[in-house]
Motif scaffolding. Structure first.
Motif, PDB file in Angstrom:
ATOM      1  N   ILE A  49       0.852  -1.194   0.000  1.00 51.44           N
ATOM      2  CA  ILE A  49       0.000   0.000   0.000  1.00 51.44           C
ATOM      3  C   ILE A  49       0.886   1.242   0.000  1.00 51.44           C
ATOM      4  O   ILE A  49       1.912   1.285   0.680  1.00 51.44           O
ATOM      5  CB  ILE A  49      -0.912   0.047   1.244  1.00 51.44           C
ATOM      6  CG1 ILE A  49      -1.837  -1.167   1.310  1.00 51.44           C
ATOM      7  CG2 ILE A  49      -1.736   1.334   1.271  1.00 51.44           C
ATOM      8  CD1 ILE A  49      -2.588  -1.276   2.633  1.00 51.44           C
ATOM      9  N   ILE A  50       0.489   2.244  -0.785  1.00 50.52           N
ATOM     10  CA  ILE A  50       1.077   3.578  -0.700  1.00 50.52           C
ATOM     11  C   ILE A  50      -0.074   4.561  -0.562  1.00 50.52           C
ATOM     12  O   ILE A  50      -1.040   4.508  -1.316  1.00 50.52           O
ATOM     13  CB  ILE A  50       1.909   3.941  -1.946  1.00 50.52           C
ATOM     14  CG1 ILE A  50       3.064   2.964  -2.149  1.00 50.52           C
ATOM     15  CG2 ILE A  50       2.449   5.366  -1.822  1.00 50.52           C
ATOM     16  CD1 ILE A  50       3.909   3.275  -3.369  1.00 50.52           C
ATOM     17  N   TYR A  51       0.021   5.443   0.409  1.00 54.34           N
ATOM     18  CA  TYR A  51      -1.034   6.426   0.613  1.00 54.34           C
ATOM     19  C   TYR A  51      -0.414   7.778   0.892  1.00 54.34           C
ATOM     20  O   TYR A  51       0.553   7.853   1.643  1.00 54.34           O
ATOM     21  CB  TYR A  51      -1.912   6.016   1.810  1.00 54.34           C
ATOM     22  CG  TYR A  51      -3.326   6.508   1.689  1.00 54.34           C
ATOM     23  CD1 TYR A  51      -4.294   5.750   1.027  1.00 54.34           C
ATOM     24  CD2 TYR A  51      -3.686   7.746   2.184  1.00 54.34           C
ATOM     25  CE1 TYR A  51      -5.596   6.209   0.892  1.00 54.34           C
ATOM     26  CE2 TYR A  51      -4.984   8.209   2.059  1.00 54.34           C
ATOM     27  CZ  TYR A  51      -5.931   7.437   1.414  1.00 54.34           C
ATOM     28  OH  TYR A  51      -7.222   7.909   1.269  1.00 54.34           O
ATOM     29  N   TYR A 113      -3.316   0.254  12.234  1.00 54.87           N
ATOM     30  CA  TYR A 113      -3.403  -0.403  10.931  1.00 54.87           C
ATOM     31  C   TYR A 113      -3.435  -1.919  11.090  1.00 54.87           C
ATOM     32  O   TYR A 113      -4.249  -2.616  10.456  1.00 54.87           O
ATOM     33  CB  TYR A 113      -2.224  -0.003  10.038  1.00 54.87           C
ATOM     34  CG  TYR A 113      -2.090  -0.909   8.844  1.00 54.87           C
ATOM     35  CD1 TYR A 113      -2.940  -0.786   7.749  1.00 54.87           C
ATOM     36  CD2 TYR A 113      -1.147  -1.937   8.837  1.00 54.87           C
ATOM     37  CE1 TYR A 113      -2.848  -1.651   6.669  1.00 54.87           C
ATOM     38  CE2 TYR A 113      -1.037  -2.800   7.757  1.00 54.87           C
ATOM     39  CZ  TYR A 113      -1.896  -2.660   6.677  1.00 54.87           C
ATOM     40  OH  TYR A 113      -1.805  -3.524   5.606  1.00 54.87           O
ATOM     41  N   PHE A 114      -2.555  -2.451  11.937  1.00 55.80           N
ATOM     42  CA  PHE A 114      -2.509  -3.902  12.107  1.00 55.80           C
ATOM     43  C   PHE A 114      -3.801  -4.446  12.715  1.00 55.80           C
ATOM     44  O   PHE A 114      -4.194  -5.579  12.444  1.00 55.80           O
ATOM     45  CB  PHE A 114      -1.309  -4.289  12.977  1.00 55.80           C
ATOM     46  CG  PHE A 114       0.020  -4.146  12.270  1.00 55.80           C
ATOM     47  CD1 PHE A 114       0.247  -4.742  11.045  1.00 55.80           C
ATOM     48  CD2 PHE A 114       1.048  -3.398  12.831  1.00 55.80           C
ATOM     49  CE1 PHE A 114       1.462  -4.617  10.386  1.00 55.80           C
ATOM     50  CE2 PHE A 114       2.267  -3.269  12.198  1.00 55.80           C
ATOM     51  CZ  PHE A 114       2.469  -3.871  10.966  1.00 55.80           C
ATOM     52  N   ASP A 115      -4.470  -3.635  13.523  1.00 58.73           N
ATOM     53  CA  ASP A 115      -5.726  -4.069  14.153  1.00 58.73           C
ATOM     54  C   ASP A 115      -6.938  -3.872  13.249  1.00 58.73           C
ATOM     55  O   ASP A 115      -7.865  -4.693  13.255  1.00 58.73           O
ATOM     56  CB  ASP A 115      -5.952  -3.306  15.465  1.00 58.73           C
ATOM     57  CG  ASP A 115      -4.947  -3.701  16.537  1.00 58.73           C
ATOM     58  OD1 ASP A 115      -4.295  -4.760  16.378  1.00 58.73           O
ATOM     59  OD2 ASP A 115      -4.809  -2.951  17.515  1.00 58.73           O
ATOM     60  N   ASN A 116      -6.932  -2.797  12.438  1.00 55.93           N
ATOM     61  CA  ASN A 116      -8.150  -2.419  11.709  1.00 55.93           C
ATOM     62  C   ASN A 116      -7.997  -2.330  10.198  1.00 55.93           C
ATOM     63  O   ASN A 116      -8.969  -2.026   9.503  1.00 55.93           O
ATOM     64  CB  ASN A 116      -8.663  -1.073  12.239  1.00 55.93           C
ATOM     65  CG  ASN A 116      -8.941  -1.121  13.730  1.00 55.93           C
ATOM     66  OD1 ASN A 116      -9.681  -1.979  14.198  1.00 55.93           O
ATOM     67  ND2 ASN A 116      -8.325  -0.211  14.492  1.00 55.93           N
ATOM     68  N   PRO A 119      -8.409   1.040   6.143  1.00 59.68           N
ATOM     69  CA  PRO A 119      -9.173   2.263   6.469  1.00 59.68           C
ATOM     70  C   PRO A 119      -8.532   3.104   7.569  1.00 59.68           C
ATOM     71  O   PRO A 119      -8.638   4.328   7.553  1.00 59.68           O
ATOM     72  CB  PRO A 119     -10.530   1.705   6.912  1.00 59.68           C
ATOM     73  CG  PRO A 119     -10.658   0.415   6.167  1.00 59.68           C
ATOM     74  CD  PRO A 119      -9.278  -0.158   6.137  1.00 59.68           C
ATOM     75  N   SER A 120      -7.858   2.456   8.525  1.00 61.38           N
ATOM     76  CA  SER A 120      -7.225   3.219   9.608  1.00 61.38           C
ATOM     77  C   SER A 120      -6.029   4.009   9.083  1.00 61.38           C
ATOM     78  O   SER A 120      -5.744   5.118   9.562  1.00 61.38           O
ATOM     79  CB  SER A 120      -6.793   2.285  10.742  1.00 61.38           C
ATOM     80  OG  SER A 120      -5.806   1.380  10.298  1.00 61.38           O
ATOM     81  N   GLU A 122      -5.801   5.213   6.041  1.00 67.28           N
ATOM     82  CA  GLU A 122      -6.421   6.327   5.324  1.00 67.28           C
ATOM     83  C   GLU A 122      -6.889   7.401   6.307  1.00 67.28           C
ATOM     84  O   GLU A 122      -6.701   8.610   6.075  1.00 67.28           O
ATOM     85  CB  GLU A 122      -7.600   5.815   4.494  1.00 67.28           C
ATOM     86  CG  GLU A 122      -8.299   6.895   3.679  1.00 67.28           C
ATOM     87  CD  GLU A 122      -9.420   6.338   2.830  1.00 67.28           C
ATOM     88  OE1 GLU A 122     -10.112   7.135   2.176  1.00 67.28           O
ATOM     89  OE2 GLU A 122      -9.611   5.100   2.818  1.00 67.28           O
ATOM     90  N   ALA A 123      -7.474   6.968   7.408  1.00 67.13           N
ATOM     91  CA  ALA A 123      -7.945   7.921   8.422  1.00 67.13           C
ATOM     92  C   ALA A 123      -6.786   8.708   9.021  1.00 67.13           C
ATOM     93  O   ALA A 123      -6.891   9.917   9.268  1.00 67.13           O
ATOM     94  CB  ALA A 123      -8.701   7.182   9.518  1.00 67.13           C
ATOM     95  N   ALA A 124      -5.655   8.025   9.252  1.00 68.17           N
ATOM     96  CA  ALA A 124      -4.476   8.704   9.799  1.00 68.17           C
ATOM     97  C   ALA A 124      -3.981   9.781   8.840  1.00 68.17           C
ATOM     98  O   ALA A 124      -3.641  10.899   9.261  1.00 68.17           O
ATOM     99  CB  ALA A 124      -3.373   7.690  10.076  1.00 68.17           C
ATOM    100  N   CYS A 125      -3.951   9.456   7.546  1.00 66.94           N
ATOM    101  CA  CYS A 125      -3.489  10.430   6.550  1.00 66.94           C
ATOM    102  C   CYS A 125      -4.440  11.622   6.473  1.00 66.94           C
ATOM    103  O   CYS A 125      -4.010  12.763   6.277  1.00 66.94           O
ATOM    104  CB  CYS A 125      -3.347   9.762   5.185  1.00 66.94           C
ATOM    105  SG  CYS A 125      -1.982   8.570   5.094  1.00 66.94           S
ATOM    106  N   HIS A 126      -5.739  11.367   6.646  1.00 65.49           N
ATOM    107  CA  HIS A 126      -6.714  12.460   6.667  1.00 65.49           C
ATOM    108  C   HIS A 126      -6.462  13.366   7.881  1.00 65.49           C
ATOM    109  O   HIS A 126      -6.560  14.592   7.777  1.00 65.49           O
ATOM    110  CB  HIS A 126      -8.139  11.905   6.704  1.00 65.49           C
ATOM    111  CG  HIS A 126      -8.653  11.525   5.361  1.00 65.49           C
ATOM    112  ND1 HIS A 126      -9.190  12.432   4.484  1.00 65.49           N
ATOM    113  CD2 HIS A 126      -8.689  10.319   4.734  1.00 65.49           C
ATOM    114  CE1 HIS A 126      -9.556  11.799   3.369  1.00 65.49           C
ATOM    115  NE2 HIS A 126      -9.252  10.522   3.499  1.00 65.49           N
ATOM    116  N   ASP A 127      -6.150  12.762   9.031  1.00 71.90           N
ATOM    117  CA  ASP A 127      -5.833  13.559  10.217  1.00 71.90           C
ATOM    118  C   ASP A 127      -4.623  14.452   9.966  1.00 71.90           C
ATOM    119  O   ASP A 127      -4.615  15.646  10.283  1.00 71.90           O
ATOM    120  CB  ASP A 127      -5.555  12.644  11.420  1.00 71.90           C
ATOM    121  CG  ASP A 127      -6.833  12.149  12.090  1.00 71.90           C
ATOM    122  OD1 ASP A 127      -7.917  12.618  11.701  1.00 71.90           O
ATOM    123  OD2 ASP A 127      -6.734  11.309  12.998  1.00 71.90           O
TER     124      ASP A 127
END
Length: 543
Positions: A49-51, A113-116, A119-120, A122-127
């Motif tokens: 993955i790259i985000y 990320y390892f738990d969820n 999407p987590s 992606e959410a971190a990058c949005h933060d």
């Protein structure tokens, strides 16, 4: 098994791809991208993955485009996988060397990320995309997954007192806030615990840009040790290359392992036992072994000759034939040993050691700063009718002649051959980088002083008996100053700009009308041609 490491990577963006829908400009103020790397038994490591998704990375490296990678690695048992282990890393890549901040950030983002899953991430990058851009001297509140990382950005004034770790922090601690004392802080005490008696010698090696190899059992240890070495000379900026985690797959592998030329000025961190053989010819090698605080000081490793590093199972220690210029300061070692015996907290031990090397580096640099200040022209010699002066050339022998009266002995109790250490420092990239930066700062200051001189001068009276070419030269000088004022991020007073603009309008009004609307190039050409014609007519200028 989980560990965090920091390494240099070299990503590139694919400019042909359409940009993301999101305004990733704010994200890019802090990070280049976030990646997930998986380890396959057949394929080896592979990018999963790259985000953000518009970022592209290539395997080709470019020496002038190194990035910092902050890695969180997880290895867990998994019977469904052939080798029996799940192995994956979350990597944050940035242009910024904010070791403490991004190490903390990856330790928050990766477990989520390892738990969820994706999407987590992606959410971190949005933060992160909501974070305000870093501003020098500001205290930043950086929200991530419901908590807030609070950190103060460094500023130019910090160099007067060194790194931020040396300054008491009085940031208000709010609920769900995690306060980082510094962007750059690393625990140099724990990193050098097994080789504390040799740390002053390591300071000399880093200061003078000597080639160094750190060998350890894990990437996290090599990363921490290399980062600690680089930070030993703070607030002086380390200007040579360094690789916290270097592998046989890096593009410089052949260059660094060849024995046909001297090793370059670089600090490497390696874990592969293969390097114990291929890097035997390097002049300074550090092997870091595990050591508990209880084992100190009996477990201190003695200095070893570089030639004794011949086996893959050689003992931890420092392997070198380097003879230090300065006498070892035994006082700091005794103080740290006393702290160990009294169970002083590691944080306090680290602060003591950091303060010691901050003061040692400052003692080394203060005479250089004082000498550079003496190379600056006197303000009374700055004329509005001439171009701005430049800083005089740095002369090593001229500086060394100042040491008896204004050397490091004024601020440091460490004795030794300071002159020899300076001469070796003058051959390093650290000196070159420092001097270029100081020259830039001094010349910026001179530009400002010259601008003020132009503002205060009565230029309209001065041009009354001058040739057109001299007047045009003055106009171009003022235009350059206005361009400088708008393009440089320095404190130029608005009233100074207004004065210069008024000066230029008044001077142009005194020129013949046919010159008023010409561009700078045309104005110069016409004035110069008229100047030549006048002197040709009077016979004062040969054809």
């Amino acid at each position: 098994m989980e560990e965090e490491t920091e390494e240099n990577l070299t990503p590139t963006e694919d400019s042909q791809k359409s940009p993301s829908v999101l305004p990733w400009d704010r994200f890019s103020n802090w990070l280049h991208c976030a990646c997930v790397v998986t380890f396959d038994l057949e394929l080896g490591q592979a990018m999963e993955i790259i985000y953000p998704s518009h970022i592209r990375m290539t395997e080709k490296e470019s020496e002038d485009a190194h990035y910092y990678g902050f890695v969180f690695f997880r290895q867990t048992k998994d019977k469904s996988i052939r080798r029996g282990y799940f192995q994956k890393s979350v990597v944050l890549i940035s242009r910024l060397p904010f070791v403490a901040l991004f190490s903390q950030l990856v330790s928050i983002v990766a477990p989520e990320y390892f738990d969820n899953g994706e999407p987590s991430l992606e959410a971190a990058c949005h933060d992160i995309d909501q974070w305000a851009p870093p501003v020098s001297g500001d205290t930043m509140n950086l929200p991530i997954f419901g908590t807030v990382l609070q950190v103060r950005m460094p500023s130019r004034s910090d160099k007067l007192v060194g790194s931020l770790q040396s300054r008491p922090q009085t940031l208000p601690v709010l609920p769900a806030h995690s306060v980082l004392p510094s962007l750059f802080e690393v625990d140099i005490y724990s990193a050098f615990l097994s080789i504390l008696p040799h740390i002053q010698m390591l300071w000399e090696l880093v200061l003078t840009g000597e080639p160094l190899v750190v060998m350890a059992a894990s990437p996290s240890i090599t990363s921490n040790t290399v980062q600690s070495l680089v930070s030993l000379i703070s607030p002086l900026h380390f200007c040579s290359d360094y690789r916290p985690y270097f592998t046989i797959h890096d593009s410089e592998f052949k260059e660094y392992t060849t024995k046909t030329q001297a090793p370059p000025s670089v600090i490497l961190g390696v874990t592969n036992p293969f390097f114990a053989k291929t890097l035997q010819h390097w002049p300074h090698i550090i092997r870091i072994g595990e050591m508990s605080h209880e084992a100190v000081p009996k477990g201190f490793n003695k200095l070893k000759k570089a030639s004794s590093l011949k086996t893959l199972d050689c003992k931890p220690g420092v392997y070198t034939q380097y003879k230090p210029f300065l006498v070892k300061d035994k006082g700091i070692l005794k103080r740290l040993i006393k702290g160990i015996q009294s169970k002083r907290p590691v944080e306090a031990q680290n602060a003591i050691l950091r303060r010691h090397f901050l003061e040692l580096t400052q003692s080394f640099m203060i005479p250089l700063e004082r000498y550079v200040a003496s190379l600056m022209p006197l303000q009374r010699n700055i004329s509005p009718h001439k171009g701005p002066p430049s800083m005089s050339q740095f002369e090593a022998d001229g500086f060394l002649r100042t040491l008896n009266q204004a050397g490091p002995q004024l601020t440091s109790g460490v004795k030794g051959e300071w002159e020899g250490l300076y001469r070796r420092f003058f051959r390093s990239a650290n000196f070159e980088g420092w001097l270029l930066h100081r020259q830039y700062e001094v010349n910026q200051k001179l530009q400002l002083l010259h601008m003020e001189a132009l503002c205060q001068a009565n230029l309209v009276d001065w041009i009354q008996d001058k040739e057109e070419v001299e007047i045009v030269d003055l106009i171009l000088r003022i235009r350059e100053k206005l361009k400088f004022a708008t393009s440089q991020s320095i404190a130029v007073k608005p009233e100074s700009v207004n004065k210069l603009e008024k000066h230029m309008k008044a001077i142009i009004a005194n020129l013949p009308e046919d010159l008023h609307s010409l561009t700078a190039v045309a104005l110069t050409a016409v004035a110069l041609r008229r100047y030549q014609l006048v002197y040709l007519a009077t016979g004062l200028l040969d054809r």
